[in-house]
Write a protein that holds these residues in place. Structure first.
Motif, mmCIF file in Angstrom:
data_model
loop_
_atom_site.group_PDB
_atom_site.id
_atom_site.type_symbol
_atom_site.label_atom_id
_atom_site.label_comp_id
_atom_site.label_asym_id
_atom_site.label_seq_id
_atom_site.Cartn_x
_atom_site.Cartn_y
_atom_site.Cartn_z
ATOM 1 N N GLY A 53 7.575 59.618 -97.297
ATOM 2 C CA GLY A 53 7.011 58.325 -96.916
ATOM 3 C C GLY A 53 6.599 57.438 -98.065
ATOM 4 N N LEU A 54 6.970 57.790 -99.293
ATOM 5 C CA LEU A 54 6.584 56.987 -100.447
ATOM 6 C C LEU A 54 7.636 55.924 -100.744
ATOM 7 N N ARG A 55 7.182 54.791 -101.274
ATOM 8 C CA ARG A 55 8.074 53.743 -101.751
ATOM 9 C C ARG A 55 8.485 54.049 -103.186
ATOM 10 N N ILE A 56 9.661 53.541 -103.579
ATOM 11 C CA ILE A 56 10.189 53.796 -104.917
ATOM 12 C C ILE A 56 10.305 52.464 -105.656
ATOM 13 N N GLY A 57 9.435 52.275 -106.632
ATOM 14 C CA GLY A 57 9.497 51.090 -107.473
ATOM 15 C C GLY A 57 10.117 51.415 -108.813
ATOM 16 N N SER A 58 10.513 50.379 -109.539
ATOM 17 C CA SER A 58 11.052 50.605 -110.881
ATOM 18 C C SER A 58 10.815 49.381 -111.740
ATOM 19 N N CYS A 59 10.647 49.626 -113.033
ATOM 20 C CA CYS A 59 10.572 48.543 -114.008
ATOM 21 C C CYS A 59 11.110 49.075 -115.332
ATOM 22 N N SER A 60 11.478 48.158 -116.224
ATOM 23 C CA SER A 60 12.243 48.573 -117.395
ATOM 24 C C SER A 60 12.016 47.648 -118.569
ATOM 25 N N GLY A 61 12.269 48.172 -119.764
ATOM 26 C CA GLY A 61 12.318 47.331 -120.951
ATOM 27 C C GLY A 61 13.608 46.544 -121.044
ATOM 28 N N TYR A 62 14.571 46.837 -120.173
ATOM 29 C CA TYR A 62 15.813 46.075 -120.155
ATOM 30 C C TYR A 62 15.563 44.655 -119.656
ATOM 31 N N PRO A 63 16.241 43.658 -120.227
ATOM 32 C CA PRO A 63 16.181 42.300 -119.667
ATOM 33 C C PRO A 63 16.977 42.205 -118.373
ATOM 34 N N ARG A 64 16.796 41.106 -117.654
ATOM 35 C CA ARG A 64 17.401 40.949 -116.339
ATOM 36 C C ARG A 64 18.930 41.029 -116.387
ATOM 37 N N GLN A 65 19.558 40.467 -117.402
ATOM 38 C CA GLN A 65 21.016 40.515 -117.480
ATOM 39 C C GLN A 65 21.524 41.959 -117.511
ATOM 40 N N VAL A 66 20.808 42.806 -118.222
ATOM 41 C CA VAL A 66 21.208 44.210 -118.304
ATOM 42 C C VAL A 66 20.920 44.903 -116.978
ATOM 43 N N GLU B 50 26.008 53.048 -107.094
ATOM 44 C CA GLU B 50 27.231 53.849 -106.949
ATOM 45 C C GLU B 50 26.964 55.319 -107.247
ATOM 46 N N ARG B 51 26.022 55.570 -108.155
ATOM 47 C CA ARG B 51 25.722 56.936 -108.574
ATOM 48 C C ARG B 51 24.578 57.554 -107.778
ATOM 49 N N GLY B 52 24.085 56.831 -106.755
ATOM 50 C CA GLY B 52 23.147 57.418 -105.818
ATOM 51 C C GLY B 52 21.711 56.985 -105.925
ATOM 52 N N TYR B 53 21.403 56.028 -106.802
ATOM 53 C CA TYR B 53 20.007 55.621 -106.988
ATOM 54 C C TYR B 53 19.828 54.146 -106.682
ATOM 55 N N THR B 54 18.995 53.857 -105.675
ATOM 56 C CA THR B 54 18.678 52.483 -105.309
ATOM 57 C C THR B 54 17.175 52.391 -105.075
ATOM 58 N N PRO B 55 16.412 51.953 -106.075
ATOM 59 C CA PRO B 55 14.965 51.799 -105.861
ATOM 60 C C PRO B 55 14.677 50.657 -104.906
ATOM 61 N N ARG C 285 11.052 59.779 -100.719
ATOM 62 C CA ARG C 285 11.299 58.904 -99.568
ATOM 63 C C ARG C 285 11.024 59.643 -98.255
ATOM 64 N N ALA C 286 11.455 60.909 -98.202
ATOM 65 C CA ALA C 286 11.227 61.700 -96.991
ATOM 66 C C ALA C 286 9.740 61.889 -96.725
ATOM 67 N N ASP D 66 17.500 64.092 -106.209
ATOM 68 C CA ASP D 66 16.851 64.981 -105.237
ATOM 69 C C ASP D 66 15.370 64.655 -105.127
ATOM 70 N N MET D 67 14.731 64.354 -106.273
ATOM 71 C CA MET D 67 13.304 64.032 -106.244
ATOM 72 C C MET D 67 13.064 62.717 -105.522
ATOM 73 N N VAL D 68 13.873 61.722 -105.780
ATOM 74 C CA VAL D 68 13.714 60.436 -105.100
ATOM 75 C C VAL D 68 13.886 60.606 -103.593
#
Length: 283
Positions: A132-145, A155-160, A129-130, A123-125
């Protein structure tokens, strides 16, 4: 100031006029309430070498890249003697490589089991977006993960708009600013001070600060409290406060401009940042 109920002047300041993007961490921030996917799998990876590791111990270096996380655990003064006793020698870089190689397939296989959206996150994301903000993401996970996690998150509703992994950049990951700055480049943001970095770990807060961004720490949903959402809900208000107080202090000590429980509480903080930006303030 009461961020939960900002003044009329703060509420009136249009967020999109002063902010361009929010950059979220993943586990413990947007997905995986309590940050179990990385920590539980680390316990299992060490167990494969007959090294007992508690979940609390596994949580210690959270926020950095996973190879560095494993290196920090293996060298921890409380854990290193277990390796010495088991193998008759001190842990070395090759051992960290071996642990990492054992960790990776487990993490890829298990990341989806834990990585459901934090309540209120979607809901917050959508609200951001509504606005007008962009949604970025970064993680401690490596690329394979990340490659395994991204389609599950979709599938669960989140696409940054973009997702940077810990090993994507030659310069490295947290607590350096590089993943946050790479996100700025990918999103085409023209002012780092118009970005807000949201994270549940101190390396993630340091990342945002070093990148010149506003930073928001999350005290309830992340690694420091380390409870499932159901366990969190079962606590009384006083018990919740007792659990979040140390986490909040740790995030504030790392330099977080704001600390809230979860991403569901983010909107009034952004209103306040927009107002401060309208007054000429920078992070």
């Amino acid at each position: 100031m009461n961020i939960a109920n900002p003044s009329a002047a703060r509420r009136a300041s249009p967020i999109a006029a002063h902010l361009q993007a929010v950059i979220f961490d993943w586990a413990g921030t947007i997905v995986d309430f309590g940050s179990f996917a990385p920590t539980q799998v680390l316990v299992e990876a060490f167990a494969g070498f007959d090294i007992a590791l508690t979940l609390d111990e596994a949580r210690g270096p959270m926020g950095v890249g996973k190879w560095q996380h494993i290196e920090a655990l293996a060298g921890d003064p409380a854990i290193a003697p277990r390796w010495q006793k088991r193998f008759g020698r001190a842990v070395c870089a090759e051992d960290v490589d071996t642990l990492y190689q054992a960790f990776m397939p487990l993490q890829i296989a298990r990341v989806g089991h834990y990585s459901w959206p934090v309540p209120g996150a979607l809901d917050m994301v959508e609200r951001l977006r509504a606005a007008g903000l962009r949604i970025g993401s970064c993680s401690g996970y490596p690329r394979q993960v990340m490659n395994a996690l991204l389609p599950l998150a979709e599938e669960r509703g989140y696409t940054p708009d973009t997702a940077i992994a810990a090993d994507d950049l030659a310069a490295g990951g947290r607590p350096g600013p590089w993943m946050a700055l790479a996100t700025v480049l990918e999103l085409g943001i023209d002012d780092v001070a118009a970005c807000v970095k949201v994270d549940d770990s101190t390396p993630g807060i340091e990342e945002g600060l070093r990148a010149g961004m506003w930073t928001v720490g999350l005290s309830a949903s992340g690694n420091e409290v380390g409870l499932t959402f159901e366990e969190w809900q079962a606590l009384s208000a006083s018990e919740q406060l007792a659990r979040t107080a140390p986490a909040e202090q740790k995030l504030r000590d790392a330099g977080a401009h704001y600390v809230i429980d979860t991403v569901a509480d983010l909107w009034p903080v952004l209103q306040d940042i927009a107002w401060r930006r309208s007054c000429g303030e920078r992070p």
